[in-house]
Scaffold this active site. Sequence first.
Site, PDB file in Angstrom:
ATOM      1  N   ASP A 137      12.540  69.954  10.527  1.00 59.38           N
ATOM      2  CA  ASP A 137      11.587  70.100   9.419  1.00 59.38           C
ATOM      3  C   ASP A 137      10.135  69.783   9.792  1.00 59.38           C
ATOM      4  OD1 ASP A 137      12.017  67.414   9.827  1.00 59.38           O
ATOM      5  OD2 ASP A 137      12.543  66.916   7.763  1.00 59.38           O
ATOM      6  N   HIS A 138       9.930  68.924  10.804  1.00 63.06           N
ATOM      7  CA  HIS A 138       8.565  68.462  11.066  1.00 63.06           C
ATOM      8  C   HIS A 138       7.744  69.392  11.959  1.00 63.06           C
ATOM      9  CE1 HIS A 138       9.902  64.708   9.296  1.00 63.06           C
ATOM     10  NE2 HIS A 138       8.743  64.138   9.516  1.00 63.06           N
ATOM     11  N   ASP A 171      13.463  58.099   9.758  1.00 60.82           N
ATOM     12  CA  ASP A 171      12.270  58.531   9.043  1.00 60.82           C
ATOM     13  C   ASP A 171      12.047  57.521   7.929  1.00 60.82           C
ATOM     14  OD1 ASP A 171      10.481  61.238   8.678  1.00 60.82           O
ATOM     15  OD2 ASP A 171      10.761  60.107   6.825  1.00 60.82           O
ATOM     16  N   ARG A 177       1.639  59.971   1.723  1.00 60.03           N
ATOM     17  CA  ARG A 177       0.693  59.289   2.613  1.00 60.03           C
ATOM     18  C   ARG A 177      -0.630  60.002   2.599  1.00 60.03           C
ATOM     19  NH1 ARG A 177       5.089  57.749   6.925  1.00 60.03           N
ATOM     20  NH2 ARG A 177       5.753  55.973   5.675  1.00 60.03           N
ATOM     21  N   SER A 203       4.998  55.200   9.361  1.00 59.31           N
ATOM     22  CA  SER A 203       6.131  55.941   9.886  1.00 59.31           C
ATOM     23  C   SER A 203       7.132  55.076  10.647  1.00 59.31           C
ATOM     24  CB  SER A 203       5.582  57.016  10.815  1.00 59.31           C
ATOM     25  OG  SER A 203       6.533  57.417  11.755  1.00 59.31           O
ATOM     26  N   ARG A 221       8.264  56.167  13.467  1.00 60.49           N
ATOM     27  CA  ARG A 221       8.225  56.700  14.835  1.00 60.49           C
ATOM     28  C   ARG A 221       8.203  55.582  15.870  1.00 60.49           C
ATOM     29  NH1 ARG A 221       2.349  59.170  13.356  1.00 60.49           N
ATOM     30  NH2 ARG A 221       3.655  59.860  11.642  1.00 60.49           N
TER      31      ARG A 221
HETATM   32  C1  MIC Z   1       5.812  60.557   8.226  1.00 62.97           C
HETATM   33  O1  MIC Z   1       5.894  60.849   7.040  1.00 62.97           O
HETATM   34  O2  MIC Z   1       4.903  59.860   8.711  1.00 62.97           O
HETATM   35  C2  MIC Z   1       6.892  61.043   9.161  1.00 62.97           C
HETATM   36  C3  MIC Z   1       6.285  62.025  10.063  1.00 62.97           C
HETATM   37  O3  MIC Z   1       7.905  61.685   8.425  1.00 62.97           O
HETATM   38  C4  MIC Z   1       7.435  59.835   9.909  1.00 62.97           C
HETATM   39  C5  MIC Z   1       8.376  60.158  10.988  1.00 62.97           C
HETATM   40  C6  MIC Z   1       7.711  60.616  12.257  1.00 62.97           C
HETATM   41  O4  MIC Z   1       6.670  60.112  12.634  1.00 62.97           O
HETATM   42  O5  MIC Z   1       8.301  61.490  12.889  1.00 62.97           O
HETATM   43  C7  MIC Z   1       8.078  58.798   9.018  1.00 62.97           C
HETATM   44  O6  MIC Z   1       7.745  58.701   7.869  1.00 62.97           O
HETATM   45  O7  MIC Z   1       8.899  58.000   9.506  1.00 62.97           O
HETATM   46 FE1  SF4 Z   2       8.024  65.143   6.139  1.00 65.88          FE
HETATM   47 FE2  SF4 Z   2       7.344  62.550   6.338  1.00 65.88          FE
HETATM   48 FE3  SF4 Z   2       5.917  64.262   4.849  1.00 65.88          FE
HETATM   49 FE4  SF4 Z   2       8.306  63.577   4.055  1.00 65.88          FE
HETATM   50  S1  SF4 Z   2       6.536  62.221   4.285  1.00 65.88           S
HETATM   51  S2  SF4 Z   2       7.461  65.653   4.058  1.00 65.88           S
HETATM   52  S3  SF4 Z   2       9.415  63.417   5.994  1.00 65.88           S
HETATM   53  S4  SF4 Z   2       6.168  64.297   7.063  1.00 65.88           S
END
Ligand code: MIC
Ligand code: SF4
Length: 756
Positions: free
Chosen positions: A98-99, A163, A451, A646, A648
Site C-alpha cells: 500500500d505504501h 505500522d 499526520r 511511525s 519504521r
Molecule cells: C506512517 O503513517 O508514518 C507510516 C508510513 O504508515 C508508518 C510506517 C512506515 O514508516 O513505513 C507508520 O505509521 O508506522
Molecule cells: Fe498509510 Fe500510514 Fe498514511 Fe495510514 S497513516 S494511510 S498507513 S501512510
Amino acid sequence: MTVAAATPIELIQAVYATLDERLETGRRRLGRPLTLAEKILVNHLDDPEDAGLERGVSYVDLRPDRVALQDATAQMAWLQFMTAGLDEVRIPTTTHCDHLIQARDDGRTDLLTAVDGNREVYGFLGSVCARYGAGFWKPGSGIIHQVVLEQYAFPGGMMIGTDSHTPNAGGLAMVAIGVGGADAVDVMTGFPWNVRWPKLIGIHLTGELSGWAAPKDVILKVADILTVNGGTGAIVEYFGPGARSLSATGKATICNMGAEIGATTSLFAYDDAIARYLKSTGREAVADAADAVAHHLRADDAVEADPGTFFDQIIELDLSTLSPHINGPHTPDLSRPVADLGAEAEREGWPLEVSAGLIGSCTNSSYEDITRAASIARDALAKGLTAKAPLLITPGSEQVRATIERDGLLADFEALGAKVLANACGPCIGQWDRQDMEDGVPNSIVTSYNRNFPKRNDGYATTHAFVTSPETVMALTIAGRLDFDPANDTLTNDAGEEVRLSVGPGDELPSDGFDPGEATFQAPPADGSSVEVAVSPTSDRLQVLAPFPAWDGEDITDLAVLVKAQGKCTTDHISMAGPWLHYRGHLENISGNVYMGAVNAFTDEVGTGLDVTDGKTRAYPEIARRYHEAGIAWVAIGDENMGEGSSREHAAMEPRFRGARVVMARSFARIHETNLKKQGILPLTFANRDDYDLIGPEDRISALGLADLAPDTQVEVVITSPDGGTTSIAMDHTYSPDQIEWFKAGSALNLIRQRT
Ligand code: MIC
Ligand code: SF4
C-alpha cells in the site's frame, strides 16, 4: 500454515474458548473486575498465573493471534526473518502492498506505474510470503488497516502490525498494536511479544454526534487534551453510551489516530454496530461467535458504573456538544474548532486559501466516510457550487472502491472535478507527485489523514497541512478557504446567490452489501519450501542483512555527538519517507537520509552539523557515513518524545548501521525506544531534563557501568568537553532483564538466531 483472505473461525473460537477461565484468573489476581483491555491482554498472556501485572512497570510476554506487515516496513522485517533459519512463520502473517504507490494521474495509471517501478520489491515480498507461508495482498488491494478491518480483525483478538496505525482494528474491539519489524519477527518466529503492562486511560463518551461533527472530531479533541505524548505507555479505552452510538468504522477512525497521542493502542467494546459491520463484510459466523461471549467482549459492569477505580486517567466527552475540529499545521495536536481557524490562521500568517483537499488514508476512507463526503459534493453541485481547490480521493481498499463506484459515489466526486487515486496510502506518506504547486510557495492543504509533520504529504516544507474529518475537508475545499465555517457561513454560487452547504447523515454500511472488487489476495502454497526468494547482490533496493556486532562487555566511551536535535524529532525527521521509501529494503542506501530532517540545536539549521574530523559543516547522513568509515562511534541527542510517529525501524537501524551506540533524549516515543533497544542501541533519558543543555557539539560522551546494567538502576554518563573538563550526569533507562540480553547480543535478532 495456511493463511487465507480472512481469519478462520476456528482461530477465533480457540481465542474465545479460554476466556472464562483466564478472565477469572485475571479477576482473582487483580482482586477486582476488569476493563476490556485488561480482559484481552490477560487472555493473551503467555503465563497468566505468574506474569507481573503492575501498570506501567511490569514487562509481560503476550501471544498475539496475527501479524500484519505493510510493504514499506515488511521488507526489513522479512529480511530479518530470513536470517532466523525457519521454514515457516509460526503465527498467521500477511503482507500488504500500500505504501509504494505514487499518486500522480489516476488510480489505474498510478497502479500500473507502481507495479512496473516496484517490480523487484513486490516480487521479493510475494515470493518471501509464498516461501514462508504468509498471505500476500497485492498492490491495489488497499491500505493495510482497512483490509485488516474488513478481513482479519475480530472482537477480543490481539494482533501486532508493523505500522503505527495498527490500532485501527480497535474499532472492532481488538487489541491491535503497532510495532517495529524486529518485534514482528519475534512473533513470526514463535516467540512471545514483550511489552510493558500498560496504563489505562478511559474516555467516557456521552451524547450523540450531530450535524457536521464526525467521529474524527473525537480524536482531534482527544489529541488536543492529551497532546502527542499524553498516551505514551497507555491503552485508551472508550466506553459509555456515546461509544455505543458510533459506527464500527467511526470507532476505527478514533482508534487509528490514537497513534498520534502516542498510545499503545485504543479500543471500543463489542456492540451492535460492530456486529453489523462484521455481517456486512461477510463474517456472520464471527458475529455469532462474538455474540455468544459478548459479556467477555466489554468491560465488566463495575467499570462503567465507577470508572475512577479502574483507569489512571479519565476524560469526559459529550458528543452532543462536540463541534467540528481541525488540527495543525505541523503537529496533530494543535487543535481548535473549525470556526476558529480563520482568525488563528490570519494571526499566524498561514495562507488562508486552500490549495488542495485530500480525502482518504487508513483513518478516514470507510464507506460511511465516503457517503457523508459525497453527500456534500451532491449538495454543492445542486446549489450551483464547484470546488475552489483540487480534490483528491483515495479509497481505503479495493472493496470500498468497487462499492462506492457501484453506488455512484465516485461519480459524485468526479462531477465536482475530483481526482480518484489508487487504493493506497498515496499523499499521506509523501507519495504525491504534486504538479500544481512548487516547493517554496507557502500554501495550506486540508486532509482527512492523521499526520501533518512538515514535508509529509508533498515533500514541501512550505506546505501547511491541517487534518480534519472528510466532511470538513469537503467543505473547506469547496469554499477554497480556511476561514469558512460550514455550520454558519454561506458561499456565493454561480448565480450570485448566498447558499449554505449541508451534510447528509451518510450510510453506515452499503444497503446492497459490499462489492469485493478485483481479487488481489495471494495465498501461500501448502508447501513453500521450493519457492526461491531472490535478493540480487547488485540491487539498489534490497540488501541482505549482516548481523550487528555483539556488545564487547566494555563501557561505551568517547562517543562523538553526531546530532543534537532540538524540538520535534519524529521518525519522519530521522528517516524521511516520500522518495526514500524506495530504499526501505536496503539498509546502506536508506542510511543516506539519517537525521536529515533534524533541527540542529546548536545552529537551528535543518539536517546539517559539525563533522568533528575536520571541523566542516556537512549533512548528517554524510557525517554519519564518514564516521562509520573512520570507525568513530557516536551518540544522537534528542529532545521530548524523540521518535514520535511511525513504527519504521529504519530510524533505529540506520543509526546502528552507521555506528550509533547510544541515543539520549528527554523522552522517547514507545515504538522508537523499543526499536532502538531491539537493534542494540542504548536509549537513555536525562534524569534531570535540563542536562540536555549541557551537551556541546564537540563534547565526547561515555556511558559507564554497563556491566551492571539492570532494571531500576541509572547509567552514569560522562560528558567531556574539548578542554578536557568532565561533567557526570545520571540517565534513566527502561530495560527489562530480557531486553538487556538484546543489548548484550548486539540486537534482538542475534538472540533469535542463537535460539532457532
Ligand atoms: C506512517 O503513517 O508514518 C507510516 C508510513 O504508515 C508508518 C510506517 C512506515 O514508516 O513505513 C507508520 O505509521 O508506522
Ligand atoms: Fe498509510 Fe500510514 Fe498514511 Fe495510514 S497513516 S494511510 S498507513 S501512510
